[in-house]
Design a protein around this motif. Structure first.
Motif, PDB file in Angstrom:
ATOM      1  N   VAL A  76     -14.523  16.598 -40.915  1.00  0.00           N
ATOM      2  CA  VAL A  76     -15.877  16.462 -41.456  1.00  0.00           C
ATOM      3  C   VAL A  76     -16.309  17.762 -42.129  1.00  0.00           C
ATOM      4  O   VAL A  76     -16.874  17.751 -43.234  1.00  0.00           O
ATOM      5  CB  VAL A  76     -16.865  16.047 -40.362  1.00  0.00           C
ATOM      6  CG1 VAL A  76     -18.297  16.041 -40.895  1.00  0.00           C
ATOM      7  CG2 VAL A  76     -16.503  14.673 -39.796  1.00  0.00           C
ATOM      8  N   ALA A  77     -16.061  18.890 -41.477  1.00  0.00           N
ATOM      9  CA  ALA A  77     -16.437  20.182 -42.064  1.00  0.00           C
ATOM     10  C   ALA A  77     -15.710  20.412 -43.381  1.00  0.00           C
ATOM     11  O   ALA A  77     -16.285  20.939 -44.345  1.00  0.00           O
ATOM     12  CB  ALA A  77     -16.130  21.311 -41.079  1.00  0.00           C
ATOM     13  N   GLN A  78     -14.454  20.017 -43.438  1.00  0.00           N
ATOM     14  CA  GLN A  78     -13.696  20.171 -44.677  1.00  0.00           C
ATOM     15  C   GLN A  78     -14.235  19.231 -45.757  1.00  0.00           C
ATOM     16  O   GLN A  78     -14.247  19.578 -46.945  1.00  0.00           O
ATOM     17  CB  GLN A  78     -12.224  19.895 -44.410  1.00  0.00           C
ATOM     18  CG  GLN A  78     -11.301  20.328 -45.514  1.00  0.00           C
ATOM     19  CD  GLN A  78     -11.380  21.811 -45.820  1.00  0.00           C
ATOM     20  OE1 GLN A  78     -11.559  22.193 -46.977  1.00  0.00           O
ATOM     21  NE2 GLN A  78     -11.267  22.656 -44.803  1.00  0.00           N
ATOM     22  N   ALA A  79     -14.703  18.052 -45.348  1.00  0.00           N
ATOM     23  CA  ALA A  79     -15.317  17.133 -46.307  1.00  0.00           C
ATOM     24  C   ALA A  79     -16.593  17.735 -46.889  1.00  0.00           C
ATOM     25  O   ALA A  79     -16.877  17.597 -48.083  1.00  0.00           O
ATOM     26  CB  ALA A  79     -15.618  15.797 -45.636  1.00  0.00           C
ATOM     27  N   VAL A  80     -17.376  18.420 -46.054  1.00  0.00           N
ATOM     28  CA  VAL A  80     -18.585  19.094 -46.540  1.00  0.00           C
ATOM     29  C   VAL A  80     -18.205  20.136 -47.590  1.00  0.00           C
ATOM     30  O   VAL A  80     -18.825  20.233 -48.655  1.00  0.00           O
ATOM     31  CB  VAL A  80     -19.369  19.738 -45.380  1.00  0.00           C
ATOM     32  CG1 VAL A  80     -20.520  20.581 -45.912  1.00  0.00           C
ATOM     33  CG2 VAL A  80     -19.903  18.662 -44.429  1.00  0.00           C
ATOM     34  N   ALA A  81     -17.190  20.932 -47.300  1.00  0.00           N
ATOM     35  CA  ALA A  81     -16.757  21.967 -48.246  1.00  0.00           C
ATOM     36  C   ALA A  81     -16.271  21.344 -49.555  1.00  0.00           C
ATOM     37  O   ALA A  81     -16.564  21.847 -50.645  1.00  0.00           O
ATOM     38  CB  ALA A  81     -15.658  22.809 -47.616  1.00  0.00           C
ATOM     39  N   ARG A  82     -15.537  20.235 -49.453  1.00  0.00           N
ATOM     40  CA  ARG A  82     -14.989  19.594 -50.649  1.00  0.00           C
ATOM     41  C   ARG A  82     -16.095  19.013 -51.520  1.00  0.00           C
ATOM     42  O   ARG A  82     -16.069  19.133 -52.746  1.00  0.00           O
ATOM     43  CB  ARG A  82     -14.009  18.507 -50.242  1.00  0.00           C
ATOM     44  CG  ARG A  82     -13.461  17.691 -51.398  1.00  0.00           C
ATOM     45  CD  ARG A  82     -12.447  16.666 -50.911  1.00  0.00           C
ATOM     46  NE  ARG A  82     -12.042  15.758 -51.985  1.00  0.00           N
ATOM     47  CZ  ARG A  82     -12.640  14.609 -52.265  1.00  0.00           C
ATOM     48  NH1 ARG A  82     -13.681  14.210 -51.546  1.00  0.00           N
ATOM     49  NH2 ARG A  82     -12.213  13.847 -53.244  1.00  0.00           N
ATOM     50  N   LEU A  83     -17.086  18.373 -50.893  1.00  0.00           N
ATOM     51  CA  LEU A  83     -18.121  17.688 -51.660  1.00  0.00           C
ATOM     52  C   LEU A  83     -19.277  18.593 -52.081  1.00  0.00           C
ATOM     53  O   LEU A  83     -19.933  18.328 -53.087  1.00  0.00           O
ATOM     54  CB  LEU A  83     -18.686  16.519 -50.849  1.00  0.00           C
ATOM     55  CG  LEU A  83     -17.721  15.374 -50.521  1.00  0.00           C
ATOM     56  CD1 LEU A  83     -18.443  14.287 -49.741  1.00  0.00           C
ATOM     57  CD2 LEU A  83     -17.088  14.804 -51.784  1.00  0.00           C
ATOM     58  N   HIS A  84     -19.527  19.659 -51.332  1.00  0.00           N
ATOM     59  CA  HIS A  84     -20.742  20.443 -51.561  1.00  0.00           C
ATOM     60  C   HIS A  84     -20.512  21.929 -51.827  1.00  0.00           C
ATOM     61  O   HIS A  84     -21.471  22.643 -52.127  1.00  0.00           O
ATOM     62  CB  HIS A  84     -21.689  20.286 -50.363  1.00  0.00           C
ATOM     63  CG  HIS A  84     -22.136  18.873 -50.135  1.00  0.00           C
ATOM     64  ND1 HIS A  84     -23.085  18.260 -50.924  1.00  0.00           N
ATOM     65  CD2 HIS A  84     -21.741  17.947 -49.223  1.00  0.00           C
ATOM     66  CE1 HIS A  84     -23.276  17.028 -50.496  1.00  0.00           C
ATOM     67  NE2 HIS A  84     -22.472  16.803 -49.470  1.00  0.00           N
ATOM     68  N   GLY A  85     -19.294  22.420 -51.714  1.00  0.00           N
ATOM     69  CA  GLY A  85     -19.025  23.808 -52.034  1.00  0.00           C
ATOM     70  C   GLY A  85     -19.249  24.753 -50.876  1.00  0.00           C
ATOM     71  O   GLY A  85     -19.791  24.377 -49.825  1.00  0.00           O
ATOM     72  N   PRO A  86     -18.852  26.028 -51.041  1.00  0.00           N
ATOM     73  CA  PRO A  86     -18.859  26.976 -49.928  1.00  0.00           C
ATOM     74  C   PRO A  86     -20.240  27.333 -49.392  1.00  0.00           C
ATOM     75  O   PRO A  86     -20.398  27.530 -48.176  1.00  0.00           O
ATOM     76  CB  PRO A  86     -18.146  28.209 -50.508  1.00  0.00           C
ATOM     77  CG  PRO A  86     -18.270  28.065 -51.989  1.00  0.00           C
ATOM     78  CD  PRO A  86     -18.269  26.599 -52.262  1.00  0.00           C
ATOM     79  N   SER A 103      -8.171  24.956 -48.032  1.00  0.00           N
ATOM     80  CA  SER A 103      -8.936  24.710 -46.815  1.00  0.00           C
ATOM     81  C   SER A 103      -9.849  25.868 -46.433  1.00  0.00           C
ATOM     82  O   SER A 103     -10.725  25.717 -45.584  1.00  0.00           O
ATOM     83  CB  SER A 103      -7.979  24.404 -45.656  1.00  0.00           C
ATOM     84  OG  SER A 103      -6.917  25.341 -45.624  1.00  0.00           O
ATOM     85  N   ALA A 104      -9.671  27.031 -47.033  1.00  0.00           N
ATOM     86  CA  ALA A 104     -10.492  28.195 -46.706  1.00  0.00           C
ATOM     87  C   ALA A 104     -11.863  28.080 -47.371  1.00  0.00           C
ATOM     88  O   ALA A 104     -11.983  27.611 -48.500  1.00  0.00           O
ATOM     89  CB  ALA A 104      -9.795  29.469 -47.158  1.00  0.00           C
ATOM     90  N   VAL A 105     -12.885  28.520 -46.664  1.00  0.00           N
ATOM     91  CA  VAL A 105     -14.265  28.533 -47.179  1.00  0.00           C
ATOM     92  C   VAL A 105     -14.697  29.985 -47.309  1.00  0.00           C
ATOM     93  O   VAL A 105     -14.807  30.706 -46.311  1.00  0.00           O
ATOM     94  CB  VAL A 105     -15.218  27.769 -46.245  1.00  0.00           C
ATOM     95  CG1 VAL A 105     -16.655  27.876 -46.737  1.00  0.00           C
ATOM     96  CG2 VAL A 105     -14.796  26.299 -46.137  1.00  0.00           C
TER      97      VAL A 105
END
Length: 218
Positions: free
Chosen positions: A116-126, A55-57
């Motif tokens: 939603v923010a975690q979905a952004v990180a998962r799909l698009h990277g840090p 979960s960390a970015v």
């Protein structure tokens, strides 16, 4: 955290003009030793667990010589101020690693925005997640899942794909993991910052963050 509960950070009652003047005064000069808060100690293995969790970015230099972990909530006003520091802090320090850990402790709206923010990180990277974080935290008013999706669409991301990812079991697990780690660290206010074993609860100015990084390198 031994059964404690997260609390909203206390905010001083200042007029808007006084608050702006105070903030500008703090940013205009380097932080002195007496300006720096006293840390509390967290076990280094818990700090390392937070850095390694899904979960960390991680932003900035992935192998930097100093790492700041910021634990935040999208609806915390001081967290929104902290987000404004990211660009100048990282641009001015190429050896700094900065890790964002969202713990949605301020209710259902925060939980929706976190997914939603975690979905952004998962799909698009840090890198894309960091840019989205700054854009989302620049908004005023309460942030929830719908506003987070609208802002994602505004910055050119696929709303439908993110909505689906935000409801996935993987993203839900990541958000739950972040909450668990926040409790393990003993964090009861957002934002909170961890550098190594030192935990600094509450807001920090840009100058204070820079001074703490310098202290860590000394």
């Amino acid at each position: 955290m031994g059964g404690g509960r997260f609390e909203r950070p206390l905010m001083p009652r200042l007029t808007r003009r006084a608050a702006i003047g105070f903030g500008l005064a703090l940013l205009a000069r380097p932080a002195r030793a007496e300006d720096l808060p006293e840390p509390t100690f967290v076990p280094i293995e818990l700090f390392e667990e937070a850095l390694e969790c899904e979960s960390a970015v991680r932003l900035g230099n992935p192998s930097g010589d100093v790492t700041i972990l910021e634990v935040f909530d999208h609806n915390c006003p001081w967290c929104r101020h902290s987000a404004q520091d990211l660009a100048p802090l990282l641009a001015g320090d190429p050896d700094l690693s900065y890790v964002l850990l969202c713990t949605p402790i301020l209710g259902e709206a925060s939980l929706g925005a976190a997914r939603v923010a975690q979905a952004v990180a998962r799909l698009h990277g840090p890198e894309r997640a960091g840019a989205y974080h700054r854009a989302l935290m620049a908004l005023r008013g309460r942030l929830d899942g719908e506003r987070a999706l609208a802002q994602a669409e505004h910055v050119g991301l696929d709303r439908a794909a993110l909505a689906a990812a935000a409801e996935s079991s993987e993203v839900r697990h990541r958000v739950e993991e972040a909450l668990r780690i926040g409790r393990s660290l003993g964090i009861n206010a957002t934002p909170s910052f961890v550098l190594g074993p030192d935990l600094y609860p509450g807001a920090l100015t840009l100058a204070q963050k820079q001074a703490l990084v310098a202290r860590a390198r000394a």
